[in-house]
Design a protein around this motif. Structure first.
Motif, PDB file in Angstrom:
ATOM      1  N   CYS A 217      13.707  47.872 -32.464  1.00 14.35           N
ATOM      2  CA  CYS A 217      15.163  47.915 -32.286  1.00 14.35           C
ATOM      3  C   CYS A 217      15.850  48.473 -33.530  1.00 14.35           C
ATOM      4  CB  CYS A 217      15.700  46.521 -31.971  1.00 14.35           C
ATOM      5  SG  CYS A 217      15.274  45.934 -30.313  1.00 14.35           S
ATOM      6  N   VAL A 220      15.283  52.210 -33.486  1.00 11.07           N
ATOM      7  CA  VAL A 220      16.099  52.913 -32.498  1.00 11.07           C
ATOM      8  C   VAL A 220      17.495  53.179 -33.036  1.00 11.07           C
ATOM      9  CG1 VAL A 220      17.231  52.685 -30.251  1.00 11.07           C
ATOM     10  CG2 VAL A 220      14.814  52.074 -30.501  1.00 11.07           C
ATOM     11  N   GLU A 224      18.831  57.090 -33.661  1.00 11.08           N
ATOM     12  CA  GLU A 224      19.983  57.660 -32.969  1.00 11.08           C
ATOM     13  C   GLU A 224      21.146  57.932 -33.927  1.00 11.08           C
ATOM     14  OE1 GLU A 224      20.858  55.518 -29.371  1.00 11.08           O
ATOM     15  OE2 GLU A 224      19.039  56.336 -28.419  1.00 11.08           O
ATOM     16  N   VAL A 235      16.502  57.734 -27.833  1.00 13.58           N
ATOM     17  CA  VAL A 235      15.343  56.960 -27.408  1.00 13.58           C
ATOM     18  C   VAL A 235      15.573  56.568 -25.959  1.00 13.58           C
ATOM     19  CG1 VAL A 235      13.947  54.895 -27.784  1.00 13.58           C
ATOM     20  CG2 VAL A 235      14.929  56.123 -29.738  1.00 13.58           C
ATOM     21  N   ILE A 238      11.496  52.251 -23.870  1.00 13.01           N
ATOM     22  CA  ILE A 238      11.036  51.229 -24.809  1.00 13.01           C
ATOM     23  C   ILE A 238      10.344  50.118 -24.025  1.00 13.01           C
ATOM     24  CG2 ILE A 238      13.255  49.996 -24.813  1.00 13.01           C
ATOM     25  CD1 ILE A 238      12.707  49.452 -27.841  1.00 13.01           C
ATOM     26  N   ALA A 253       7.838  53.083 -27.841  1.00 14.35           N
ATOM     27  CA  ALA A 253       9.071  53.789 -27.467  1.00 14.35           C
ATOM     28  C   ALA A 253       8.798  55.277 -27.415  1.00 14.35           C
ATOM     29  CB  ALA A 253      10.186  53.490 -28.467  1.00 14.35           C
ATOM     30  N   SER A 255      10.945  58.977 -27.910  1.00 16.09           N
ATOM     31  CA  SER A 255      12.168  59.579 -28.428  1.00 16.09           C
ATOM     32  C   SER A 255      12.172  61.067 -28.158  1.00 16.09           C
ATOM     33  CB  SER A 255      12.275  59.323 -29.936  1.00 16.09           C
ATOM     34  OG  SER A 255      13.408  59.950 -30.488  1.00 16.09           O
TER      35      SER A 255
END
Length: 377
Positions: A217, A220, A224, A235, A238, A253, A255
């Motif tokens: 998390c 991510v 971004e 992303v 996940i 994840a 991306s």
């Protein structure tokens, strides 16, 4: 001279039943059996037109591809490759929330816009030319592939090998919102990420663990936040954890980064591969996935666009052109230097959503555009 093709009796109402059969044959990328059913349906339609049809076995767990070659007096010469994908992002069962239906000028269904509609009108253009006895300017081959929606990892070599044997590539991906065509595509790179934590009992010894989910998390948010005017970072997938009462050991994840210029994407790749975990007690592994090269228009692409524009104007409308994001298999052929024109398919909106639809009024003019191009390109 494109007038014979423009006078062909295209009929949107007559196209819809055949297109419906294609749309209702659901074909998500990761369901090879479903994709193969769709390929078989398209292969039969092409065989009925007199094409020599070959099924090319899939690999890497993906579905088969179909190549259809049409007779031509100069069959040995480089021809026109009509290239599209029949896989969609919609899982089997999407027909329940997104049934094939018509609402006025809109025709809904999974994949109807991206890009079964475009593929279908390309086949219809060939059908009408054959019925009328109108010769195409070059030999025509149709290549239908199975994994474009995930970046074409199993078919890029096939696409490039087939394109190298052709003089022109036409891609009936969806038209731009204003009906324009695509003369270039942005570069795209995908990445696979794995966070590795330390397991523990989430109820009894929570503090002993290190959550891979929490680490991902954090990553991510950081990934971004790198988005700029030059490069986007997102992303989209996940997955992590197995038991709610266990601190997660792994979290995975995916991306995606997109850039208008190759050098900007190359820098994005360096940034992604340089990512590090936020603490010493967790690990992060980043690997590069599928990449689509930037495709920038050259003089031959613009000449092909000029031909398409003249065909459109003869039909009674105009088309502009632009480079576009989103990526397609046109990235590969355009980057090879083969004159490629993309975005020749139907108009509509809502691709990749439960509002996906095409505009019925676009079926005939876009089919005529393809027929005209097959006559003069």
């Amino acid at each position: 001279m494109v007038q014979p093709a423009l006078d062909l009796p295209f009929d949107a109402e007559a196209m819809i039943p055949g297109l419906r059969a294609w749309v209702e044959c659901e074909s998500p990328t990761f369901d090879a059996a479903a994709v193969n059913r769709m390929m078989a349906l398209a292969a039969r339609d092409l065989a009925l037109l007199g094409a020599r049809v070959e099924t090319i076995p899939g690999r890497m767990g993906f579905g088969d591809c179909v190549r259809a070659s049409f007779p031509h007096p100069r069959a040995h010469e480089p021809g026109i490759l009509v290239m599209g994908h029949l896989d969609t992002v919609h899982p089997v069962g999407t027909l329940a929330p997104l049934p094939f239906r018509r609402d006025g000028n809109r025709l809904y269904g999974p994949g109807v816009y991206d890009m079964k509609g475009g593929n279908y009108i390309a086949v219809e253009a060939i059908r009408q030319l054959i019925r009328a006895g109108i010769a195409t300017s070059r030999p025509v081959t149709v290549l239908l592939t199975s994994d474009e929606e995930v970046g074409s990892p199993s078919t890029r070599d096939l696409i490039e090998a087939e394109a190298a044997r052709h003089a022109v590539v036409l891609v009936p991906e969806p038209a731009r919102p204003d009906g324009g065509v695509v003369t270039g595509r942005y570069a795209i790179a995908r990445f696979n990420l794995r966070a590795i934590g330390k397991p523990s009992h989430a109820g009894a010894r929570l503090a002993d663990g290190r959550s891979a989910i929490r680490e991902m998390c954090r990553q991510v948010v950081a990934i971004e936040a790198m988005t700029s005017d030059d490069v986007t970072y997102s992303v989209g997938v996940i997955q992590g954890g197995q038991w709610v009462n266990c601190v997660a050991t792994f979290c995975d994840a995916e991306s995606l980064s997109m850039a208008k210029r190759q050098e900007d994407l190359d820098q994005a790749v360096e940034k992604m591969l340089a990512l590090r975990p936020t603490g010493n007690d967790v690990q992060l592994v980043v690997t590069r996935g599928v990449t689509r090269p930037v495709w920038e228009p050259d003089e031959r692409v613009m000449a092909l666009y000029g031909t398409a524009r003249r065909v459109a104007q003869a039909i009674g409308f105009d088309i502009n052109h632009q480079s576009a994001g989103g990526g397609s298999d046109g990235n590969f052929t355009g980057a090879m230097g083969i004159p490629t024109l993309d975005g020749l398919g139907v108009q509509g909106a809502g691709g990749h959503t439960l509002e996906e639809h095409l505009l019925v009024e676009s079926l005939v003019p876009r089919a005529k555009l393809l027929a005209g191009l097959l006559q003069v390109a």
